[in-house]
Design a protein around this motif. Structure first.
Motif, PDB file in Angstrom:
ATOM      1  N   ALA A 130       0.834  -1.205   0.000  1.00 15.54           N
ATOM      2  CA  ALA A 130       0.000   0.000   0.000  1.00 15.54           C
ATOM      3  C   ALA A 130       0.866   1.252   0.000  1.00 15.54           C
ATOM      4  CB  ALA A 130      -0.924  -0.005   1.215  1.00 15.54           C
ATOM      5  N   ARG A 131       1.865   1.266   0.882  1.00  9.68           N
ATOM      6  CA  ARG A 131       2.654   2.499   1.047  1.00  9.68           C
ATOM      7  C   ARG A 131       3.643   2.706  -0.092  1.00  9.68           C
ATOM      8  NH1 ARG A 131       1.225   0.645   6.359  1.00  9.68           N
ATOM      9  NH2 ARG A 131      -0.064   2.279   7.271  1.00  9.68           N
ATOM     10  N   VAL A 132       4.217   1.613  -0.628  1.00  6.90           N
ATOM     11  CA  VAL A 132       5.288   1.747  -1.617  1.00  6.90           C
ATOM     12  C   VAL A 132       4.771   1.592  -3.052  1.00  6.90           C
ATOM     13  CG1 VAL A 132       7.474   0.780  -2.431  1.00  6.90           C
ATOM     14  CG2 VAL A 132       7.033   1.006   0.024  1.00  6.90           C
ATOM     15  N   ALA A 133       4.030   0.513  -3.314  1.00  8.64           N
ATOM     16  CA  ALA A 133       3.603   0.267  -4.701  1.00  8.64           C
ATOM     17  C   ALA A 133       2.423   1.160  -5.082  1.00  8.64           C
ATOM     18  CB  ALA A 133       3.238  -1.201  -4.890  1.00  8.64           C
ATOM     19  N   LEU A 134       1.506   1.388  -4.127  1.00  6.66           N
ATOM     20  CA  LEU A 134       0.341   2.227  -4.418  1.00  6.66           C
ATOM     21  C   LEU A 134       0.520   3.657  -3.922  1.00  6.66           C
ATOM     22  CD1 LEU A 134      -2.531  -0.271  -3.421  1.00  6.66           C
ATOM     23  CD2 LEU A 134      -1.757   0.304  -5.737  1.00  6.66           C
ATOM     24  N   GLY A 135       1.348   3.840  -2.895  1.00  8.07           N
ATOM     25  CA  GLY A 135       1.546   5.184  -2.327  1.00  8.07           C
ATOM     26  C   GLY A 135       0.320   5.719  -1.618  1.00  8.07           C
ATOM     27  N   GLU A 137      12.050   6.768   9.115  1.00 16.04           N
ATOM     28  CA  GLU A 137      13.432   6.680   8.633  1.00 16.04           C
ATOM     29  C   GLU A 137      13.900   5.221   8.591  1.00 16.04           C
ATOM     30  OE1 GLU A 137      16.996   9.445   8.223  1.00 16.04           O
ATOM     31  OE2 GLU A 137      14.975   9.973   8.848  1.00 16.04           O
ATOM     32  N   HIS A 138      13.669   4.524   9.716  1.00 13.43           N
ATOM     33  CA  HIS A 138      14.121   3.141   9.836  1.00 13.43           C
ATOM     34  C   HIS A 138      13.470   2.263   8.764  1.00 13.43           C
ATOM     35  CE1 HIS A 138      15.255  -0.701  11.744  1.00 13.43           C
ATOM     36  NE2 HIS A 138      14.021  -1.076  11.458  1.00 13.43           N
ATOM     37  N   ASP A 151      12.657   6.719  -0.103  1.00 16.58           N
ATOM     38  CA  ASP A 151      12.803   7.995   0.591  1.00 16.58           C
ATOM     39  C   ASP A 151      11.703   8.076   1.660  1.00 16.58           C
ATOM     40  OD1 ASP A 151      12.745  10.585   1.428  1.00 16.58           O
ATOM     41  OD2 ASP A 151      12.652  11.474  -0.591  1.00 16.58           O
ATOM     42  N   PRO A 152      12.060   8.361   2.934  1.00  7.87           N
ATOM     43  CA  PRO A 152      11.021   8.426   3.988  1.00  7.87           C
ATOM     44  C   PRO A 152       9.868   9.363   3.617  1.00  7.87           C
ATOM     45  CG  PRO A 152      13.216   8.769   4.940  1.00  7.87           C
ATOM     46  CD  PRO A 152      13.403   8.658   3.451  1.00  7.87           C
TER      47      PRO A 152
END
Lengths: 477, 690
Positions: free
Chosen positions: B117-122, B357-358, B366-367
């Protein structure tokens, strides 16, 4: 659109005034609709008056009575300040420090003070209590009584209402030798009938508290005790007077508001002056409720709904009178009117067992009840009464609650489920046994019995033991 | 033969899957500390789910809303989904696409779903059905202890207890083998119903306190009040290990037992007796369940029970404590690794810069590209297809048209989507609404890890190949991610590769899994988190300090408040919902198991005989139960031990028999938990069913 928050001034920072402030803060946490100024004559913070007997019995300290602290952006508390005048036309309150407060809405929560009856020797010329005499209404009373009442000391309680009975019980828990004097024919005259009161009196006697009903106090003899109208003297280091309260209405009266025994309010808790409201013991609503804290709290919630605009159609329509004695070892509750006309009544009078129950029902609804020594049905009937729910058909069962003997239901032993978790019946266990399963493990493998919660392990083992010993042999499958 | 764990609840009973008489796999109980060789009827019959006749083995797609679902190949289905998602994102922004997960998914899936969700779809629009399950207890646990692990002690610790309070929990029905750990203790069961657990407590000399639904916060305050007045609080513990007692007491002070009786209907004498029994026991536990938590004040109610436990000095000491009984199979792990709207893996907060960040470093992004917190489950469902709300939803492991509150409204919102994609192994009620259905592997057809109700990480093992044509959830996520332009290695399809990444992402977080290696799992080590790399696992938490910076637990100053809706002459009864032994969640699995479906084929409503008579109903009649939101059909089951004012409905049934047609979506201000447990209803004979 931003509007200036309206200024609500509350006179009185007792249990009901403080609750009103809490209710407002809950509905308007940011203070954008109303800002509240509370004026309280006492310098100490608001406290829980209902728990004063618990301080007398040493279960709590005075510090434990503090009410929740409310901090809200628009809230100002002016402790140690009394209101001295009210001008509804100018919407202005005068304070004893010479300043004034202008308000958009005013809330009177001035409460009540103890009524001290005209008892020779009990008060001095100014009306203040004499040595050894105290009411039990505020922290000063509580401190005075705590200093006077010690284990073994004789104490007389004057007044056989709820507060008198609770105070007497708290004093006896402390170890004081307690007598209670009631001028009317029986205890809790307004809430109980004579039969119930007689049993209550006997229960108090068993707790070591002597009750003198229908006896008028003649005079207080400091250092000696209380002389009754028949000439008897009850020894007492202290006299606790719980003879009712009077609403504090001086401010309202002087301002020309409509006052009877308290400040008269309508369903919006508004007095005869449109922007002046009254809640708690200083208010008089046609639906009653004076003298108990719960109706005052309900009024505080309704008024907070109205003045914050949270629920503009909120109304206070009256109290469902319920009196619950808070006395260790005594379960007593009275709802509504147990002697109501045209009501069906069921009564259980068990004087020997110290129990009494009376239930009055009209149109399948509880109109009144007295329950002494029936703790679980008291709770159940209270819920029916409060929610005006239909009463079950078996009135006696309702009245007796857990005291009702259980009726055993006939069960077909073969169809009986032994293992609930896996829905295994006795008959299934038997056929597994007939198929050769002789141990619990084998039966579990064949039927799954005992593998769920494990609650049937003992039953299954017992069945196996019976069958394995061949007595009686299971019927062929 | 394969030894694994049950597909259902959070007790995660161990079982062996071995070929049965007809060649198909059959489940047998296996020895393990949580179930000690026990299984309930759901567990015994669980293997049947592997061979249900309506198993999906090919993707389904409908060209438009009027069209039927038609079989297509995987590339067609995934290309279609990816194209539509890309199109919506370009036209309406990343938040126009949403994801809905589940507390039934493995840790690896939960983790990769959040990352997807967070990376591929944003998108920030991701939440899961655990919001309807554990969220209130999680919020209250975090507030009190600084950390939420359902049971911060092994479940076997309960074996030695003398008194256990079960507040709003019915394990005899929902988690039977747990009862084996409660058999020595005297039980005090708090439940509006005479549940199987309550009956068992009474049978063994315990207590059943039956408050009116929605009043248990007042009851917990009354118990604290009673314990204090009896002089039974642990003053040294309160001074040395906690903060905030004085403020909490100020609220409890107003709940003398007689007042609590008036509001709850629980006799004051019983309140005193229960307080005394709990406070004087050596070895006492307070455990809460959904009955406490599924309210618009569930967090505060849970806090009130935790306050009681703290005031008696129970948590953080060997042999006593507070715990919440997690419901779904991976209800614990599912809330820790990033499928929750406000969280990142390792139980990190998504608005914490250090956490971002982690996790960004582990993900190689990129955070700043990681979205912020999104709306909670019901708010997310309620926003579908509206104004700024999502136009697409990807649904994994959940069936919200049955299990979400106000089911009719949820159905309407899901129908308003431009694109609904459901990954499931059968055509559940939610899948039947989808534009694209992706057939996925189930429980025993893939491996992974689950975290049970004690916070112990377990190995779920593969026992069978999935049917031809079926893919795993991880393969689905990979397939979509690659089509959306992600490097394939970023979305591993092997569970242990996902676990390796999860370990890195959770390292140093509250729920630290960095030491959960395949080797340690295989050795049978009891891996209670935090289980840092190279360090021991943590069977018992808080023995030295609580997880707040000052090491102290915190009392919450909570006050009772009324339920979101009250009864009135039009809706005079309170309906409360719950679970049956034979069914799990929305019933999508268990209603397909012959033995379970036959045992309880229809929804029913438990009613007191007098209440039923007032409504013109008798045993076995079909009743129509109606709330302000909708109606449901259920057969009347008379219970003379029921409260007169309360009816009960199990929620495992769908369509016209769905109990969630009635329930109130009023939300808890902190946890966003809906008010499943209190709805004002009326009861009538059903107009058409006989």
């Amino acid at each position: 659109m931003t509007q200036q928050p309206r200024h609500v001034v509350v006179i009185g920072h007792g249990m009901v005034g403080a609750r009103f402030v809490e209710e407002v803060a809950r509905r308007d946490p940011s203070g954008e609709r109303v800002r509240v100024t509370v004026v309280g004559a006492e310098t100490e913070g608001p406290y829980n008056r209902i728990l004063l007997p618990e301080v007398i019995s040493r279960r709590l300290d005075i510090a434990d009575l503090a009410l929740p602290e409310v901090t809200a952006p628009g809230l100002t508390v002016r402790a140690g300040t009394a209101a001295t005048g009210l001008d509804p036309a100018a919407r202005r309150v005068a304070l004893d420090d010479g300043t004034f407060l202008d308000y958009d809405e005013l809330v009177l929560a001035t409460g009540a003070r103890s009524a001290l009856p005209p008892l020779p020797g009990a008060t001095d010329a100014s009306g203040a209590p004499e040595q050894g005499v105290t009411a039990l209404r505020d922290l000063d009373d509580c401190r005075r009584l705590t200093a006077l009442a010690r284990p073994g000391a004789p104490v007389v309680v004057l007044g056989g209402g709820v507060l008198g009975l609770e105070s007497a019980r708290a004093l006896s828990e402390l170890g004081a030798r307690v007598c209670l004097v009631e001028s009317s024919p029986w205890l809790m005259r307004r809430q109980l009938d004579q039969d119930a009161a007689r049993i209550l009196q006997a229960r108090y006697a068993r707790l070591g508290i002597t009750v003198h009903s229908w006896r008028v106090a003649a005079r207080w003899l400091p250092g000696t005790g209380l002389e009754l109208d028949d000439g008897r003297v009850l020894a007492g280091d202290a006299l606790v007077i719980t003879a009712g309260v009077r609403a504090r209405v001086e401010l309202a009266k002087a301002a020309g508001l409509h006052v009877e025994h308290a400040v008269v309010v309508d369903d919006t808790l508004t007095t005869s002056a449109p922007r002046v409201h009254a809640i708690g013991d200083c208010a008089q609503h046609p639906g009653g409720g004076g003298g108990l804290v719960q109706p005052g709290w309900e009024q505080a919630a309704v008024l907070a709904d109205l003045l914050t605009g949270a629920a503009p159609h909120a109304r206070y329509t009256g109290a469902r009178p319920a009196t619950r004695l808070k006395a260790e070892g005594i379960d007593l509750v009275s709802f509504g009117d147990a002697a109501a006309e045209d009501a069906e009544t069921v009564t259980v009078n068990d004087a020997h067992g110290g129990r009494y129950a009376k239930l009055s029902v009209r149109d399948d609804r509880v109109v009144g009840a007295i329950l002494l020594g029936f703790p679980d049905s008291a709770a159940a009937i209270g819920q029916l009464y409060d929610h005006e729910s239909p009463v079950p058909a078996d009135r006696l069962a309702l009245l007796l609650g857990n005291a009702m003997p259980e009726t055993a239901e006939a069960v077909d032993p073969d169809a009986a489920t032994v293992c609930r978790c896996n829905a295994v019946t006795r008959a299934q266990l038997e056929s597994a046994w007939l198929d050769g399963a002789r141990t619990r493990e084998a039966v579990a493998g064949a039927t799954r019995a005992t593998t769920g919660c494990g609650g049937c392990v003992r039953d299954v083992n017992a069945l196996l033991a019976t069958w394995n010993n061949g007595q009686p042999a299971p019927a062929p499958a | 033969m394969t030894t694994t764990h049950c597909p259902y609840c959070a007790l995660q009973c161990a079982m062996r899957l071995e070929p049965g008489p007809g060649g198909a796999l059959a489940a047998r109980p296996a020895d393990f500390p949580t179930n000690r060789g026990g299984l309930c009827r759901k567990g015994w019959t669980s293997a049947e789910v592997l061979t249900v006749p309506d198993r999906l083995t090919t993707p389904l797609l409908r060209e438009n809303r009027g069209a039927d679902l038609e079989p297509v190949d995987w590339d067609t289905a995934l290309d279609h989904v990816a194209d539509r998602l890309r199109g919506l994102r370009e036209s309406f922004g990343a938040d126009s696409v949403s994801v809905f997960g589940s507390g039934g998914l493995t840790n690896e899936k939960s983790y990769l779903l959040g990352k997807f969700a967070r990376v591929a779809l944003g998108t920030s629009r991701i939440d899961y059905n655990g919001r309807f399950c554990m969220s209130s207890a999680a919020a209250a646990g975090n507030r009190a202890f600084g950390l939420d692990r359902g049971m911060p002690f092994p479940v076997t610790d309960l074996d030695e207890a003398e008194v256990i309070v079960l507040a709003g929990a019915n394990p005899a029905e929902t988690m039977p083998p747990l009862m084996g750990h409660l058999s020595a203790a005297r039980l005090i069961v708090v439940d509006p119903r005479r549940s199987a657990t309550a009956a068992e407590a009474l049978r063994r000399g315990g207590m059943h306190l039956a408050p009116r639904p929605g009043t248990d916060l007042a009851l917990a305050l009354g118990l604290l009040h009673a314990a204090r007045l009896e002089g039974l609080l642990d003053a040294d513990y309160i001074t040395e290990r906690t903060n905030g007692f004085a403020q909490a007491w100020r609220h409890a002070a107003a709940w003398w037992p007689e007042r609590a009786e008036h509001v709850t209907g629980v006799p004051a004498t019983d309140i005193r007796a229960a307080a005394r029994a709990l406070a004087t026991a050596t070895g006492a536990y307070v455990l809460t369940g959904r009955g406490v938590e599924q309210h618009a004040k569930g967090t505060d109610t849970t806090s009130a029970w935790i306050n009681l436990a703290l005031a008696l000095g129970l948590p953080g000491r060997p042999g006593s404590g507070y715990g919440c009984i997690t419901g779904q199979g991976n209800g614990q792990g599912g809330r820790e690794h990033g499928q929750k709207a406000d969280q990142l893996p390792g139980y990190r907060r998504i608005d914490d810069p250090a956490a971002r960040e982690h996790v960004a470093a582990v993900w190689g992004v990129d955070p700043a590209t990681i979205p912020g917190p999104g709306p909670s489950a019901f708010e997310l469902l309620d926003s579908l297809g509206r104004g700024d709300g999502p136009r697409a939803m990807l649904l994994f492991g959940s069936n919200p048209v049955v299990s979400a509150p106000d089911a009719r409204r949820v159905r309407e919102r899901m129908a308003a989507l431009d694109l609904l994609v459901v990954a499931d192994f059968v055509l559940s009620e939610s899948a039947a609404m989808a534009d694209v259905v992706l057939p996925v592997a189930q429980w025993a057809e893939e491996s992974g890890t689950m975290t049970n109700l004690e916070g112990r990480v377990l190995r779920r093992r593969k026992a069978a190949e999935p049917p031809a044509g079926v893919r795993t959830d991880l393969e689905v996520l990979n397939g979509l991610a690659v089509r959306l332009g992600q490097p394939p290695a970023r979305f591993p399809t092997e569970p242990d590769d996902a676990l390796a990444e999860l370990r890195a992402a959770s390292a140093g977080g509250a729920a630290d899994y960095s030491g959960v290696t395949p080797e340690r799992l295989a050795s049978g080590e009891a891996l209670y988190w935090p289980a840092p790399a190279g360090g021991p696992a943590t069977p018992r938490m808080f023995l030295d300090a609580f997880a707040h910076p000052d090491g102290r637990a915190r009392f919450a100053a909570v006050e009772h408040r009324a339920a979101a809706e009250d009864t009135d002459p039009e809706f005079p009864l309170v309906a409360t919902t719950g679970r049956l032994m034979g069914h799990y969640q929305s019933g999508a699995q268990t209603r397909r198991v012959t033995e379970l479906a036959d045992a309880e084929p229809d929804a029913y409503v438990e009613v007191h005989p007098d209440t039923a008579a007032c409504c013109g109903l008798a045993e076995g009649d079909w009743a129509q139960v109606t709330s302000r939101r909708g109606a449901t059909a259920a057969r009347v089951r008379l219970r003379s031990d029921a409260r007169l004012d309360t009816v009960f409905l199990p929620f495992h049934y769908a369509g016209e028999q769905a109990a969630n047609n009635l329930t109130n979506p009023a939300l808890d201000p902190t946890s966003r938990m809906p008010e499943f447990k209190v709805s004002a209803v009326r009861l009538r004979p059903h107009a058409t069913r006989r």
